[in-house]
Scaffold this motif. Structure first.
Motif, short mmCIF file in Angstrom:
data_model
loop_
_atom_site.label_atom_id
_atom_site.label_comp_id
_atom_site.label_asym_id
_atom_site.label_seq_id
_atom_site.Cartn_x
_atom_site.Cartn_y
_atom_site.Cartn_z
N THR A 210 1.28 -1.30 -0.45
CA THR A 210 0.24 -0.51 -0.23
C THR A 210 0.75 1.36 -0.10
N ALA A 211 0.01 2.56 -0.35
CA ALA A 211 1.28 3.92 -0.35
C ALA A 211 2.46 3.71 0.85
N ASP A 212 2.32 3.25 1.81
CA ASP A 212 3.16 3.64 2.67
C ASP A 212 4.16 3.08 2.94
N GLY A 213 3.81 1.43 1.89
CA GLY A 213 5.00 0.85 1.86
C GLY A 213 3.94 -0.43 2.63
N SER A 214 3.67 -0.49 3.36
CA SER A 214 3.44 -1.20 4.24
C SER A 214 2.59 -2.66 3.76
N LEU A 215 2.71 -3.84 3.90
CA LEU A 215 1.73 -4.98 3.57
C LEU A 215 0.49 -5.29 4.17
N LEU A 216 -0.35 -5.47 3.23
CA LEU A 216 -1.66 -5.93 3.37
C LEU A 216 -1.98 -7.06 2.54
N HIS A 217 -2.55 -7.67 3.57
CA HIS A 217 -2.36 -9.33 3.15
C HIS A 217 -4.40 -9.57 2.90
N LEU A 218 -5.16 -10.05 2.12
CA LEU A 218 -6.21 -9.86 2.17
C LEU A 218 -7.06 -11.61 1.82
N THR A 219 -7.88 -12.28 2.30
CA THR A 219 -7.82 -13.15 1.85
C THR A 219 -9.42 -13.47 1.63
N ARG A 220 -10.08 -14.81 1.52
CA ARG A 220 -11.57 -14.18 1.40
C ARG A 220 -12.60 -14.10 2.41
N ALA A 221 -11.61 -14.45 3.09
CA ALA A 221 -12.62 -13.82 4.65
C ALA A 221 -12.81 -12.75 5.05
N ASP A 222 -11.81 -11.81 4.24
CA ASP A 222 -12.06 -10.08 4.11
C ASP A 222 -13.17 -9.50 3.21
N ALA A 223 -14.26 -8.85 3.53
CA ALA A 223 -15.12 -8.79 2.46
C ALA A 223 -14.36 -7.32 1.49
#
Length: 421
Positions: free
Chosen positions: A136-149
């Motif tokens: 994401t924009a600040d360089g952090s890592l966002l992990h999304l799965t099917r549990a996430d809307a």
């Protein structure tokens, strides 16, 4: 040296091009950039991935194929080509549900644009996504799965939410495919029996130039158990079985095409039209595609046949194929089964772009959605809101605002076609 699209029809405008070798290096680039976009295999024909600021290439990341047999998933880096992934999966007894015409395209780029493959019962490549890792924009890592809307909105994300560095895909036990080709299928048979034709195999493609009394070629790909046999079919509503391998373009050596004549072979060596070992093109080309609801397919085909005299002089070949419905917000198959009307153009971009509004006007009554990564003039009728075609677009706009409040991943394409109402 200037960096261009795969087809060479666009030169990227970026001031800086980064070639990270690790996910951590991608994070560093994004965190330091004011505006940044990601590139995979550059198989795009418009300015979707372009920016005058920073480009980050993902093809330098190692594929890092991680198979989870218990979960029936595989995780790879975003720049991995589908052909590379397939060659890692198949010897281990696993497969993907579908592949596009070219195995050369990257996983992240294909899913971000709802690139699809073909088949009445086969959803597009993006539908197999079980998880994403986004920088994401600040360089952090966002992990999304099917549990996430948010996942259903983020998969076909057009690069507007972050840089996709890892993708987790569903897999299934491996299988074989038999591919057979027929020629000269009468248009009358196509229009009267379209469902029968496209339902006659797991994947069906009809190649035409939109003129004449018949479709030039019909390619049918049928699943077969591993090691099984297949008896090629001679009957197809008056079409003639090919007696040897064919290329979709008349008179072109089929050496770059995947094996035909009904001989079964591994899924990844039959589902694409073209082999991974060969340059995926017969010279320079441009592409467009529009996807219409299945219920309007025959009317849309008739509308394009009426434009045949204007289309054919600029065309290398056109392809009709089908895609099953999915629930991904910006997918061209969101909410219902679709028929894809694909154009491979001669490299005459000004003339093609001048023709596209006529094609889009003819298809507008049928709710045609353009392929995000190919040439088109507008999403919907001029002056309309793209949300008329994509009911979840307001939700996507909200997701962009939430995940990218500083507009780090904004660019003219996304602003023009997606965010502007």
């Amino acid at each position: 040296m200037s960096l261009t699209t795969w087809a060479g029809n666009r030169t990227y405008a970026a001031a800086r091009v980064h070639e990270p070798r690790t996910v951590e290096q991608v994070q560093e680039v994004v965190a330091a950039a004011r505006h940044v976009r990601a590139l995979g295999t550059r198989h795009c024909f418009n300015d979707l991935a372009d920016t005058p600021h920073d480009l980050v290439r993902l093809d330098g990341l190692e594929p890092d194929v991680v198979l989870d047999e218990r979960a029936r998933t595989v995780t790879v880096t975003g720049g991995t080509r589908y052909g590379t992934l397939a060659r890692a999966l198949h010897p281990r007894g696993w497969a993907l549900h579908n592949l596009a015409s070219l195995p050369h395209i990257s996983v992240a780029g294909a899913v971000a644009t709802a690139t699809h493959g073909s088949g009445d019962r086969s959803r597009n490549l993006a539908s197999a996504v079980a998880g994403l890792d986004l920088v994401t924009a600040d360089g952090s890592l966002l992990h999304l799965t099917r549990a996430d809307a948010d996942l259903a909105g983020a998969v076909v994300g057009l690069g507007a939410l972050g840089v996709v560095v890892r993708v987790t895909l569903d897999v299934e036990p491996t299988y074989d495919v038999a591919q057979e080709v027929h020629t000269d299928l009468p248009w009358d048979a196509v229009l009267e029996h379209l469902d029968e034709v496209t339902g006659s195999a797991d994947s069906v493609s009809l190649f035409t130039d939109w003129t004449g009394p018949a479709v030039r070629q019909v390619w049918r790909k049928t699943r077969v158990p591993v090691g099984g046999t297949y008896e090629p079919r001679t009957d197809l509503l008056g079409a003639v079985p090919a007696t040897g391998p064919l290329h979709p373009l008349p008179g072109i050596d089929p050496v770059s095409c995947t094996p035909q004549l009904g001989v079964p072979g591994p899924w990844h060596e039959r589902l694409p039209h073209f082999r991974l070992e060969f340059t995926p093109s017969n010279g320079d080309e441009l592409q467009s595609e529009y996807l219409v609801p299945r219920a309007h397919a025959v009317d849309a085909i008739e509308a394009l046949r009426a434009l045949g005299p204007a289309v054919a002089p600029l065309l290398q070949v056109a392809e009709i194929r089908t895609v099953a419905a999915d629930d991904l917000w910006l997918s061209s198959a969101y909410g219902g089964d679709r028929v894809g009307l694909h154009f491979t153009w001669l490299p005459r971009q000004p003339e093609v772009e001048a023709l596209l509004p006529r094609i889009e006007s003819a298809l507008a009554p049928f709710g045609a959605r353009p392929h995000w990564g190919k040439l088109f003039a507008a999403v919907g009728a001029p002056g309309s809101d793209p949300a008329d075609l994509y009911p979840r677009l307001p939700d996507f706009r909200s997701l962009v605002t939430r995940l990218d409040p500083t507009a780090t991943f904004a660019n003219p394409f996304v602003t023009r076609h997606v965010l502007a109402s």
